[in-house]
Design a protein around this motif. Structure first.
Motif, PDB file in Angstrom:
ATOM      1  N   ALA A   1       0.153  -3.377   3.530  1.00 19.26           N
ATOM      2  CA  ALA A   1      -1.247  -3.043   3.268  1.00 19.26           C
ATOM      3  C   ALA A   1      -1.417  -2.594   1.819  1.00 19.26           C
ATOM      4  O   ALA A   1      -2.341  -3.036   1.128  1.00 19.26           O
ATOM      5  CB  ALA A   1      -1.720  -1.957   4.235  1.00 19.26           C
ATOM      6  N   HIS A   2      -0.521  -1.747   1.347  1.00 22.10           N
ATOM      7  CA  HIS A   2      -0.580  -1.273  -0.037  1.00 22.10           C
ATOM      8  C   HIS A   2      -0.457  -2.440  -1.011  1.00 22.10           C
ATOM      9  O   HIS A   2      -1.207  -2.533  -1.985  1.00 22.10           O
ATOM     10  CB  HIS A   2       0.518  -0.237  -0.277  1.00 22.10           C
ATOM     11  N   ASP A   3       0.448  -3.345  -0.728  1.00 20.33           N
ATOM     12  CA  ASP A   3       0.640  -4.521  -1.578  1.00 20.33           C
ATOM     13  C   ASP A   3      -0.624  -5.387  -1.622  1.00 20.33           C
ATOM     14  O   ASP A   3      -0.880  -6.063  -2.606  1.00 20.33           O
ATOM     15  CB  ASP A   3       1.836  -5.334  -1.078  1.00 20.33           C
ATOM     16  N   HIS A   4      -1.415  -5.342  -0.561  1.00 14.52           N
ATOM     17  CA  HIS A   4      -2.660  -6.122  -0.487  1.00 14.52           C
ATOM     18  C   HIS A   4      -3.883  -5.315  -0.941  1.00 14.52           C
ATOM     19  O   HIS A   4      -5.023  -5.736  -0.722  1.00 14.52           O
ATOM     20  CB  HIS A   4      -2.884  -6.625   0.946  1.00 14.52           C
ATOM     21  N   GLY A   5      -3.680  -4.126  -1.525  1.00  6.15           N
ATOM     22  CA  GLY A   5      -4.788  -3.338  -2.045  1.00  6.15           C
ATOM     23  C   GLY A   5      -5.465  -2.444  -1.035  1.00  6.15           C
ATOM     24  O   GLY A   5      -6.535  -1.893  -1.298  1.00  6.15           O
ATOM     25  N   LEU A   6      -4.845  -2.277   0.130  1.00  7.39           N
ATOM     26  CA  LEU A   6      -5.404  -1.422   1.174  1.00  7.39           C
ATOM     27  C   LEU A   6      -4.669  -0.087   1.209  1.00  7.39           C
ATOM     28  O   LEU A   6      -3.520   0.012   0.792  1.00  7.39           O
ATOM     29  CB  LEU A   6      -5.280  -2.098   2.540  1.00  7.39           C
ATOM     30  N   GLY A   7      -5.329   0.923   1.748  1.00  5.82           N
ATOM     31  CA  GLY A   7      -4.713   2.222   1.954  1.00  5.82           C
ATOM     32  C   GLY A   7      -4.528   2.463   3.444  1.00  5.82           C
ATOM     33  O   GLY A   7      -5.248   1.891   4.268  1.00  5.82           O
ATOM     34  N   THR A   8      -3.562   3.310   3.769  1.00 12.22           N
ATOM     35  CA  THR A   8      -3.269   3.631   5.167  1.00 12.22           C
ATOM     36  C   THR A   8      -2.822   5.082   5.276  1.00 12.22           C
ATOM     37  O   THR A   8      -2.405   5.697   4.292  1.00 12.22           O
ATOM     38  CB  THR A   8      -2.118   2.761   5.721  1.00 12.22           C
ATOM     39  N   VAL A   9      -2.893   5.592   6.476  1.00  8.87           N
ATOM     40  CA  VAL A   9      -2.234   6.852   6.817  1.00  8.87           C
ATOM     41  C   VAL A   9      -1.811   6.742   8.277  1.00  8.87           C
ATOM     42  O   VAL A   9      -2.571   6.276   9.130  1.00  8.87           O
ATOM     43  CB  VAL A   9      -3.113   8.102   6.561  1.00  8.87           C
ATOM     44  N   ILE A  10      -0.576   7.125   8.550  1.00 12.08           N
ATOM     45  CA  ILE A  10      -0.030   7.106   9.909  1.00 12.08           C
ATOM     46  C   ILE A  10      -0.277   8.479  10.519  1.00 12.08           C
ATOM     47  O   ILE A  10       0.078   9.499   9.927  1.00 12.08           O
ATOM     48  CB  ILE A  10       1.481   6.802   9.897  1.00 12.08           C
ATOM     49  N   MET A  11      -0.867   8.495  11.717  1.00 11.33           N
ATOM     50  CA  MET A  11      -1.184   9.759  12.383  1.00 11.33           C
ATOM     51  C   MET A  11      -0.522   9.818  13.760  1.00 11.33           C
ATOM     52  O   MET A  11      -0.524   8.840  14.498  1.00 11.33           O
ATOM     53  CB  MET A  11      -2.698   9.900  12.527  1.00 11.33           C
TER      54      MET A  11
ATOM     55  N   LYS B   1     -13.413   3.615   1.426  1.00 10.46           N
ATOM     56  CA  LYS B   1     -14.709   3.022   1.119  1.00 10.46           C
ATOM     57  C   LYS B   1     -15.267   2.404   2.409  1.00 10.46           C
ATOM     58  O   LYS B   1     -14.519   2.124   3.344  1.00 10.46           O
ATOM     59  CB  LYS B   1     -14.560   1.951   0.043  1.00 10.46           C
ATOM     60  N   ASP B   2     -16.556   2.168   2.448  1.00 12.25           N
ATOM     61  CA  ASP B   2     -17.202   1.575   3.625  1.00 12.25           C
ATOM     62  C   ASP B   2     -16.918   0.091   3.777  1.00 12.25           C
ATOM     63  O   ASP B   2     -17.294  -0.513   4.780  1.00 12.25           O
ATOM     64  CB  ASP B   2     -18.724   1.776   3.559  1.00 12.25           C
ATOM     65  N   THR B   3     -16.276  -0.507   2.811  1.00 20.29           N
ATOM     66  CA  THR B   3     -16.033  -1.950   2.810  1.00 20.29           C
ATOM     67  C   THR B   3     -15.176  -2.369   4.003  1.00 20.29           C
ATOM     68  O   THR B   3     -14.093  -1.827   4.203  1.00 20.29           O
ATOM     69  CB  THR B   3     -15.295  -2.352   1.509  1.00 20.29           C
TER      70      THR B   3
ATOM     71  N   GLY C   1      -7.949   0.781   5.278  1.00 26.72           N
ATOM     72  CA  GLY C   1      -9.157   0.376   4.569  1.00 26.72           C
ATOM     73  C   GLY C   1      -8.921   0.412   3.075  1.00 26.72           C
ATOM     74  O   GLY C   1      -7.810   0.669   2.609  1.00 26.72           O
ATOM     75  N   TYR C   2      -9.984   0.174   2.329  1.00 26.29           N
ATOM     76  CA  TYR C   2      -9.896   0.232   0.870  1.00 26.29           C
ATOM     77  C   TYR C   2      -9.977   1.700   0.451  1.00 26.29           C
ATOM     78  O   TYR C   2     -10.917   2.403   0.827  1.00 26.29           O
ATOM     79  CB  TYR C   2     -11.009  -0.597   0.236  1.00 26.29           C
ATOM     80  N   PRO C   3      -8.991   2.175  -0.311  1.00 31.83           N
ATOM     81  CA  PRO C   3      -8.949   3.601  -0.672  1.00 31.83           C
ATOM     82  C   PRO C   3     -10.159   4.047  -1.478  1.00 31.83           C
ATOM     83  O   PRO C   3     -10.651   3.316  -2.333  1.00 31.83           O
ATOM     84  CB  PRO C   3      -7.686   3.722  -1.530  1.00 31.83           C
ATOM     85  N   ASP C   4     -10.633   5.254  -1.192  1.00 37.68           N
ATOM     86  CA  ASP C   4     -11.690   5.884  -1.963  1.00 37.68           C
ATOM     87  C   ASP C   4     -11.141   7.158  -2.616  1.00 37.68           C
ATOM     88  O   ASP C   4     -11.860   8.134  -2.806  1.00 37.68           O
ATOM     89  CB  ASP C   4     -12.895   6.200  -1.078  1.00 37.68           C
TER      90      ASP C   4
END
Length: 178
Positions: free
Chosen positions: A119-129, A17-19, A156-159
């Motif tokens: 991050a996941h526990d705090h409601g955020l999404g991630t991806v390691i690149m 999301k843009d948030t 960021g916040y997952p969409d």
């Protein structure tokens, strides 16, 4: 959420999301990542945040074109670096094990996963690149000579809510030595 739910629920997120991510929240995530185990407690991981659409898009286009689609949807990008020549080394500069400098990436990986779980526990999404033009990006970001980039982590916040990919069963993964 308990540890099992966090581990089994975390996914690699490629659409955000843009948030914006509040700095206070990111600081909590980094504080949690500081608890990742490391070789002789060397704590070699460091984090540089890139935010703002223009800065992220420039980095994606010029230094991470393979992952540009993912990077360009994230409101924030974390560049994870590590202090070189500490993990797996003795004080005299010699290697402690036959893994040589390979232990540095092991410690960086543990720290990156700890960051992603927090991050996941705090409601955020991630991806390691891991696919990017490392040397050029290190120059662009003025990474000190005693550090090296280990990974890029979009956050960021997952969409999206991707389903869990199939996992190998325990019988495939586990064996016992006699």
């Amino acid at each position: 959420m308990n540890a099992k739910e966090c581990i089994r629920g975390r996914r690699s997120i490629r659409h955000y999301k843009d948030t914006p991510v509040p700095h206070e929240l990111l600081e909590e995530v980094i504080a949690d990542a500081a608890y990742a185990p490391s070789w002789k407690n060397t704590q070699i991981s460091r984090y540089i945040v890139v935010e703002g659409r223009e800065a992220i898009d420039k980095l994606a286009a010029e230094y991470a074109p393979f992952n540009a689609k993912t990077v360009s949807t994230a409101p924030m990008l974390i560049v994870q670096t590590f202090i070189k020549n500490r993990s797996g080394y003795e004080r005299d500069g010699s290697f402690t094990t036959d893994r040589g400098e390979g232990w540095q990436m092991y410690d960086a990986g543990i720290a990156a996963q700890t960051l992603c779980l927090s991050a996941h526990d705090h409601g955020l999404g991630t991806v390691i690149m891991g696919i990017f033009h490392r040397h050029e990006l290190e120059k662009y970001l003025n990474i000190p000579e005693d550090q090296e980039i280990a990974a890029l982590i979009a956050i960021g916040y997952p969409d999206e809510e991707p389903k869990a990919p199939r996992r190998k069963d325990v019988e495939t993964l586990l064996s016992y030595a006699d």
